[in-house]
Motif scaffolding. Structure first.
Motif, PDB file in Angstrom:
ATOM      1  N   ASP A  56      34.855 -21.661  -6.314  1.00 51.77           N
ATOM      2  CA  ASP A  56      34.544 -20.266  -6.601  1.00 51.77           C
ATOM      3  C   ASP A  56      34.226 -19.548  -5.294  1.00 51.77           C
ATOM      4  O   ASP A  56      33.412 -20.008  -4.496  1.00 51.77           O
ATOM      5  N   ILE A  57      34.876 -18.440  -5.099  1.00 51.62           N
ATOM      6  CA  ILE A  57      34.847 -17.759  -3.807  1.00 51.62           C
ATOM      7  C   ILE A  57      33.440 -17.289  -3.419  1.00 51.62           C
ATOM      8  O   ILE A  57      33.005 -17.489  -2.284  1.00 51.62           O
ATOM      9  N   HIS A  63      32.101 -13.351   0.514  1.00 48.44           N
ATOM     10  CA  HIS A  63      31.722 -12.189  -0.275  1.00 48.44           C
ATOM     11  C   HIS A  63      32.636 -11.006  -0.067  1.00 48.44           C
ATOM     12  O   HIS A  63      32.398  -9.945  -0.629  1.00 48.44           O
ATOM     13  N   ILE A  67      43.305  -7.238   1.586  1.00 46.80           N
ATOM     14  CA  ILE A  67      44.762  -7.340   1.517  1.00 46.80           C
ATOM     15  C   ILE A  67      45.295  -6.470   2.649  1.00 46.80           C
ATOM     16  O   ILE A  67      45.061  -5.253   2.669  1.00 46.80           O
ATOM     17  N   ILE A 107      40.080 -13.863   3.483  1.00 47.64           N
ATOM     18  CA  ILE A 107      38.756 -13.915   2.857  1.00 47.64           C
ATOM     19  C   ILE A 107      37.706 -14.075   3.956  1.00 47.64           C
ATOM     20  O   ILE A 107      37.979 -14.667   5.003  1.00 47.64           O
ATOM     21  N   ARG A 134      43.549  -2.887   2.043  1.00 50.12           N
ATOM     22  CA  ARG A 134      43.069  -2.641   0.689  1.00 50.12           C
ATOM     23  C   ARG A 134      41.966  -3.646   0.404  1.00 50.12           C
ATOM     24  O   ARG A 134      42.094  -4.841   0.724  1.00 50.12           O
ATOM     25  N   GLU A 135      40.893  -3.163  -0.205  1.00 50.63           N
ATOM     26  CA  GLU A 135      39.761  -4.040  -0.452  1.00 50.63           C
ATOM     27  C   GLU A 135      39.634  -4.368  -1.929  1.00 50.63           C
ATOM     28  O   GLU A 135      39.405  -3.466  -2.749  1.00 50.63           O
ATOM     29  N   PRO A 136      39.770  -5.641  -2.300  1.00 53.76           N
ATOM     30  CA  PRO A 136      39.603  -6.028  -3.709  1.00 53.76           C
ATOM     31  C   PRO A 136      38.194  -5.757  -4.202  1.00 53.76           C
ATOM     32  O   PRO A 136      37.219  -5.974  -3.483  1.00 53.76           O
ATOM     33  N   VAL A 137      38.105  -5.255  -5.446  1.00 50.61           N
ATOM     34  CA  VAL A 137      36.801  -5.068  -6.079  1.00 50.61           C
ATOM     35  C   VAL A 137      36.669  -5.883  -7.361  1.00 50.61           C
ATOM     36  O   VAL A 137      35.610  -5.922  -7.967  1.00 50.61           O
ATOM     37  N   GLY A 138      37.750  -6.523  -7.784  1.00 52.58           N
ATOM     38  CA  GLY A 138      37.689  -7.351  -8.988  1.00 52.58           C
ATOM     39  C   GLY A 138      39.006  -8.066  -9.195  1.00 52.58           C
ATOM     40  O   GLY A 138      40.010  -7.756  -8.564  1.00 52.58           O
ATOM     41  N   SER A 139      38.965  -9.042 -10.097  1.00 50.38           N
ATOM     42  CA  SER A 139      40.185  -9.814 -10.373  1.00 50.38           C
ATOM     43  C   SER A 139      40.373  -9.935 -11.877  1.00 50.38           C
ATOM     44  O   SER A 139      39.445 -10.290 -12.590  1.00 50.38           O
ATOM     45  N   ALA A 140      41.561  -9.599 -12.368  1.00 54.66           N
ATOM     46  CA  ALA A 140      41.829  -9.750 -13.799  1.00 54.66           C
ATOM     47  C   ALA A 140      42.608 -11.023 -14.083  1.00 54.66           C
ATOM     48  O   ALA A 140      42.729 -11.430 -15.233  1.00 54.66           O
ATOM     49  N   LYS A 141      43.158 -11.628 -13.034  1.00 49.48           N
ATOM     50  CA  LYS A 141      43.912 -12.863 -13.238  1.00 49.48           C
ATOM     51  C   LYS A 141      44.145 -13.521 -11.898  1.00 49.48           C
ATOM     52  O   LYS A 141      44.440 -12.840 -10.913  1.00 49.48           O
ATOM     53  N   GLN A 142      44.011 -14.852 -11.891  1.00 48.48           N
ATOM     54  CA  GLN A 142      44.388 -15.563 -10.680  1.00 48.48           C
ATOM     55  C   GLN A 142      44.913 -16.948 -11.035  1.00 48.48           C
ATOM     56  O   GLN A 142      44.141 -17.830 -11.411  1.00 48.48           O
TER      57      GLN A 142
END
Lengths: 150, 165
Positions: A56-57, A63, A67, A107, A134-142
């Motif tokens: 888990d990241i 943190h 991208i 990361i 681009r900065e990720p703020v959430g993940s819906a699938k990985q």
């Protein structure tokens, strides 16, 4: 190599928990334990498959992530993508056809460090013309079961 | 839906040592681990189960996408309008050959990694399945012509639904 149906079935069973024993896999697929062992060995030596720990990241202390999309001088894309791929914090690096020439995923432990790395090192790589973050703020699938052995 | 602002789990020394062992020998049996770490087998089994249940780690059989038959990878930017971004993201996540759905700051708010067996099937996915999702206003596709590195050693596991993978 390309997976056949049996290879795929074995991998599907082991993707969420690869500690499942070969015997359990064999029973679930109605094939011999020897066949499971043989197929896994074949896939592993062909470097088409890897059994490993996915962490888990956030728990691992990472943190933030970024991208990166880069535009490069003509013919410099590969050099730039290769240099970024060498960074330990780089999880993905590839050549792109489209508005950008290189795509990378990084990361990091904190934003300040990551911003510093991007600004002082990546942006100044020879051949880089422009850089988009681009900065990720959430993940819906990985699908963490996909990767590439290069 | 996983978010990086969730408080990470605290791991004690034994958890860390188990994780360290599993990095090098992911399929080591509980018996072997118990001997290496000087605890009982029951402790090892319970700790591993807890680490998996809490989404701290997974031991996964990972596959090379090319061996799986995918010839084309593409990153797709999605701009959203008329619906909450999270709902659009969940509908996109349900599409089979989309392997990563990331919400990002700004606009376009969603970035996808799509995998296809051919350009034709990528086109079907982009013009067909993706375009049909309600709330998708704008789509930009970037074809990844060559992968130099693609590791999946970290993921947002902590809030993963079991059906997501």
């Amino acid at each position: 190599m390309k997976f056949d149906n049996v290879d795929t079935a074995i991998l599907d069973l082991l993707r969420a928990n690869a500690r499942t024993s070969n015997r359990e896999v064999a029973r679930a697929l109605d094939i011999s334990e020897g066949m499971v062992r043989q197929r896994l060995k074949k896939m592993e030596s062909a470097k088409a498959m890897r059994i490993g720990l996915v962490a888990d990241i956030a728990t691992a202390g990472y943190h933030c992530s970024a991208i990166l999309r880069l535009r490069t001088e003509p013919n410099r894309a590969r050099d730039v993508a290769t240099a970024i791929a060498k960074l330990e914090c780089c999880a993905f690096s590839g050549l792109v056809l489209g508005r950008f020439d290189v795509l990378a995923f990084l990361i990091g432990q904190n934003r300040a460090e990551m911003a510093e790395l991007i600004d002082s090192h990546i942006a100044r790589l020879p051949g880089v013309v422009a850089l988009d973050i681009r900065e990720p703020v959430g993940s819906a699938k990985q699908r963490y079961d996909f990767m590439c052995v290069t | 839906m996983a978010s990086p602002t969730k408080t990470p789990h605290m791991l004690d020394d034994l958890d860390q040592r188990i994780i360290s062992q599993l990095r090098t020998e992911p399929r080591a049996t509980s018996t072997v681990l118990a001997l290496q770490l000087h605890v009982t087998e029951a402790t090892i089994t319970a700790r591993i189960r807890a680490l998996e249940r809490k989404g701290v780690m997974r031991i996964s059989a990972q596959r090379d996408f090319r061996a799986a038959g995918f010839e084309v990878l593409a990153y797709v930017d999605i701009s959203v309008a008329g619906r909450p971004v999270q709902h659009v993201a969940q509908d996109l996540a349900a599409i089979d050959n989309i392997s990563i759905v990331t919400l990002v700051m700004g606009d376009p708010a969603i970035m996808l990694l799509a995998m296809a067996t051919s350009l034709a099937s990528l086109q079907d996915m982009v013009l067909g399945e993706i375009a049909k999702v309600s709330g998708v206003r704008c789509v930009e596709t970037m074809i990844i012509s060559e992968v130099l590195k693609y590791q999946s050693e970290f993921a947002s596991l902590a809030e993963e639904d079991t059906h997501e993978i």
